[in-house]
Enzyme design. Structure first.
Site, PDB file in Angstrom:
ATOM      1  N   LEU A  20       0.820  -1.209   0.000  1.00  0.00           N
ATOM      2  CA  LEU A  20       0.000   0.000   0.000  1.00  0.00           C
ATOM      3  C   LEU A  20       0.855   1.260   0.000  1.00  0.00           C
ATOM      4  O   LEU A  20       0.324   2.371  -0.049  1.00  0.00           O
ATOM      5  CB  LEU A  20      -0.916   0.013   1.227  1.00  0.00           C
ATOM      6  CG  LEU A  20      -1.981  -1.085   1.272  1.00  0.00           C
ATOM      7  CD1 LEU A  20      -2.721  -1.045   2.598  1.00  0.00           C
ATOM      8  CD2 LEU A  20      -2.956  -0.944   0.112  1.00  0.00           C
ATOM      9  N   LYS A  70      15.147  -6.903   3.826  1.00  0.00           N
ATOM     10  CA  LYS A  70      15.564  -5.898   4.803  1.00  0.00           C
ATOM     11  C   LYS A  70      16.966  -6.123   5.363  1.00  0.00           C
ATOM     12  O   LYS A  70      17.642  -5.165   5.741  1.00  0.00           O
ATOM     13  CB  LYS A  70      14.554  -5.822   5.948  1.00  0.00           C
ATOM     14  CG  LYS A  70      13.213  -5.251   5.529  1.00  0.00           C
ATOM     15  CD  LYS A  70      12.276  -5.083   6.705  1.00  0.00           C
ATOM     16  CE  LYS A  70      10.951  -4.492   6.248  1.00  0.00           C
ATOM     17  NZ  LYS A  70      10.074  -4.170   7.387  1.00  0.00           N
ATOM     18  N   ASN A  91      14.918  -0.565   6.138  1.00  0.00           N
ATOM     19  CA  ASN A  91      13.648  -0.506   5.410  1.00  0.00           C
ATOM     20  C   ASN A  91      13.515   0.775   4.585  1.00  0.00           C
ATOM     21  O   ASN A  91      12.539   0.945   3.867  1.00  0.00           O
ATOM     22  CB  ASN A  91      12.453  -0.643   6.367  1.00  0.00           C
ATOM     23  CG  ASN A  91      12.101   0.660   7.054  1.00  0.00           C
ATOM     24  OD1 ASN A  91      12.991   1.403   7.483  1.00  0.00           O
ATOM     25  ND2 ASN A  91      10.822   0.952   7.174  1.00  0.00           N
ATOM     26  N   ALA A 130      11.935 -12.509  14.643  1.00  0.00           N
ATOM     27  CA  ALA A 130      13.213 -11.798  14.729  1.00  0.00           C
ATOM     28  C   ALA A 130      13.778 -11.534  13.345  1.00  0.00           C
ATOM     29  O   ALA A 130      14.987 -11.537  13.139  1.00  0.00           O
ATOM     30  CB  ALA A 130      14.211 -12.597  15.571  1.00  0.00           C
ATOM     31  N   ARG A 152      11.284 -18.878  15.687  1.00  0.00           N
ATOM     32  CA  ARG A 152      11.408 -20.316  15.410  1.00  0.00           C
ATOM     33  C   ARG A 152      12.871 -20.741  15.348  1.00  0.00           C
ATOM     34  O   ARG A 152      13.213 -21.866  15.722  1.00  0.00           O
ATOM     35  CB  ARG A 152      10.687 -20.668  14.104  1.00  0.00           C
ATOM     36  CG  ARG A 152       9.180 -20.512  14.214  1.00  0.00           C
ATOM     37  CD  ARG A 152       8.455 -21.253  13.110  1.00  0.00           C
ATOM     38  NE  ARG A 152       7.023 -21.054  13.209  1.00  0.00           N
ATOM     39  CZ  ARG A 152       6.214 -21.687  14.047  1.00  0.00           C
ATOM     40  NH1 ARG A 152       6.728 -22.572  14.893  1.00  0.00           N
ATOM     41  NH2 ARG A 152       4.917 -21.444  14.066  1.00  0.00           N
ATOM     42  N   GLU A 155      18.382 -18.826  17.601  1.00  0.00           N
ATOM     43  CA  GLU A 155      19.658 -18.115  17.515  1.00  0.00           C
ATOM     44  C   GLU A 155      19.464 -16.665  17.069  1.00  0.00           C
ATOM     45  O   GLU A 155      20.180 -15.763  17.516  1.00  0.00           O
ATOM     46  CB  GLU A 155      20.611 -18.837  16.551  1.00  0.00           C
ATOM     47  CG  GLU A 155      21.102 -20.195  17.034  1.00  0.00           C
ATOM     48  CD  GLU A 155      20.044 -21.282  16.940  1.00  0.00           C
ATOM     49  OE1 GLU A 155      20.164 -22.283  17.677  1.00  0.00           O
ATOM     50  OE2 GLU A 155      19.098 -21.119  16.134  1.00  0.00           O
ATOM     51  N   LYS A 156      18.500 -16.439  16.172  1.00  0.00           N
ATOM     52  CA  LYS A 156      18.252 -15.069  15.702  1.00  0.00           C
ATOM     53  C   LYS A 156      17.693 -14.204  16.825  1.00  0.00           C
ATOM     54  O   LYS A 156      18.015 -13.013  16.927  1.00  0.00           O
ATOM     55  CB  LYS A 156      17.287 -15.073  14.516  1.00  0.00           C
ATOM     56  CG  LYS A 156      17.872 -15.656  13.245  1.00  0.00           C
ATOM     57  CD  LYS A 156      17.023 -15.321  12.035  1.00  0.00           C
ATOM     58  CE  LYS A 156      17.139 -13.861  11.657  1.00  0.00           C
ATOM     59  NZ  LYS A 156      16.427 -13.546  10.392  1.00  0.00           N
TER      60      LYS A 156
END
Length: 272
Positions: A20, A70, A91, A130, A152, A155-156
């Protein structure tokens, strides 16, 4: 009408057609009398470097960067803002005389969106995800709140612990435990985008929780719908889109567009 002096801006992502941002930014350009146009560019991951090089060569004035680029886009930029460098997420790209600067406005956008529902400062905030947006939001909100990030790939999430953020694995047990602790829940994943999925089972939501979803298509995601049925305050993803867009617009042009105008344009875009 575009002419030789028209400045070009855009959003790159994969997919990008759902965005958008074009209707929102083009409405702001018109309202402020700025000779510019904003387009959506669908760029697959393997062509990201070529796309950024092309944007630089063509003199594109600025870009927004959305999923899944990103983090990867950083490798093709000339410099980064302090926040972007710290978290490894961009971003917004600003072209300053041929040098591409990376910025992040996601965190500030999320903060301003949340402030519509709750006064921040000393809050207990649980963030799911994350990725680029999740990291930016966690980093910004951790300045004055206690933040936990579940992912999930744990580590991140744990990589954010150097900022005083707690990172842990996203599973049913952890989700239930941290939701009992949290005052604010933020879905910073794409779960629920154009689908009737949710990252959080409805039975884990409680009445005194503030729930925000960064997904804005549909505007009322399953997570927000079920949260409202449970009596939670909710914040839709369109508010974050508007506020991060206002900050991107300011970085590009020096002007701050009206939030009502941008949200109105985005709402029209959703209904089309």
């Amino acid at each position: 009408m575009a002419d030789a002096e028209t400045r070009l801006y855009g959003v790159i992502g994969f997919p990008a057609r759902h965005s958008l941002s074009p209707v929102m930014h083009n409405a702001a350009f018109r309202a402020l009398g700025i000779n510019a146009v904003y387009l959506a560019f669908e760029v697959p991951p393997e062509e990201l470097g070529e796309a950024i090089g092309g944007a630089k060569a063509l003199g594109i004035s600025g870009l927004n960067v959305t999923m899944p680029h990103k983090e990867a886009v950083i490798h093709f930029l000339d410099s980064l803002s302090e926040d972007s460098g710290e978290i490894g997420s961009v971003n917004t790209v600003v072209n300053r005389k041929g040098r591409l600067e990376g910025h992040t406005t996601d965190g500030l956008g999320a903060r301003r969106a949340l402030e519509r529902a709750i006064e921040l400062g000393g809050r207990r905030i649980l963030i799911i995800g994350a990725g680029g947006a999740g990291k930016a939001i966690a980093y910004e909100l951790s300045r004055d709140n206690e933040v936990v990030v579940l992912n999930r790939t744990p580590e991140k999430a744990k990589a954010l612990e150097r900022f005083g953020i707690t990172g842990d694995a996203l599973n049913r047990e952890n989700l239930g435990e941290y939701l009992e602790w949290a005052e604010v829940l933020i879905n910073a994943t794409s779960v629920g985008m154009n689908s009737w999925e949710t990252p959080v089972p409805a039975e884990l939501l409680r009445r005194d929780l503030v729930v925000m979803d960064i997904v804005y298509k549909p505007l009322k995601t399953r997570l927000l719908t079920e949260a409202e049925l449970r009596g939670c305050k909710t914040v839709d993803g369109l508010w974050m889109l508007v506020y991060q867009g206002i900050e991107s617009f300011r970085l590009w042009t020096g002007f701050k567009p009206d939030e009502g105008l941008m949200r109105g344009a985005a709402l029209e875009g959703i209904s089309e």
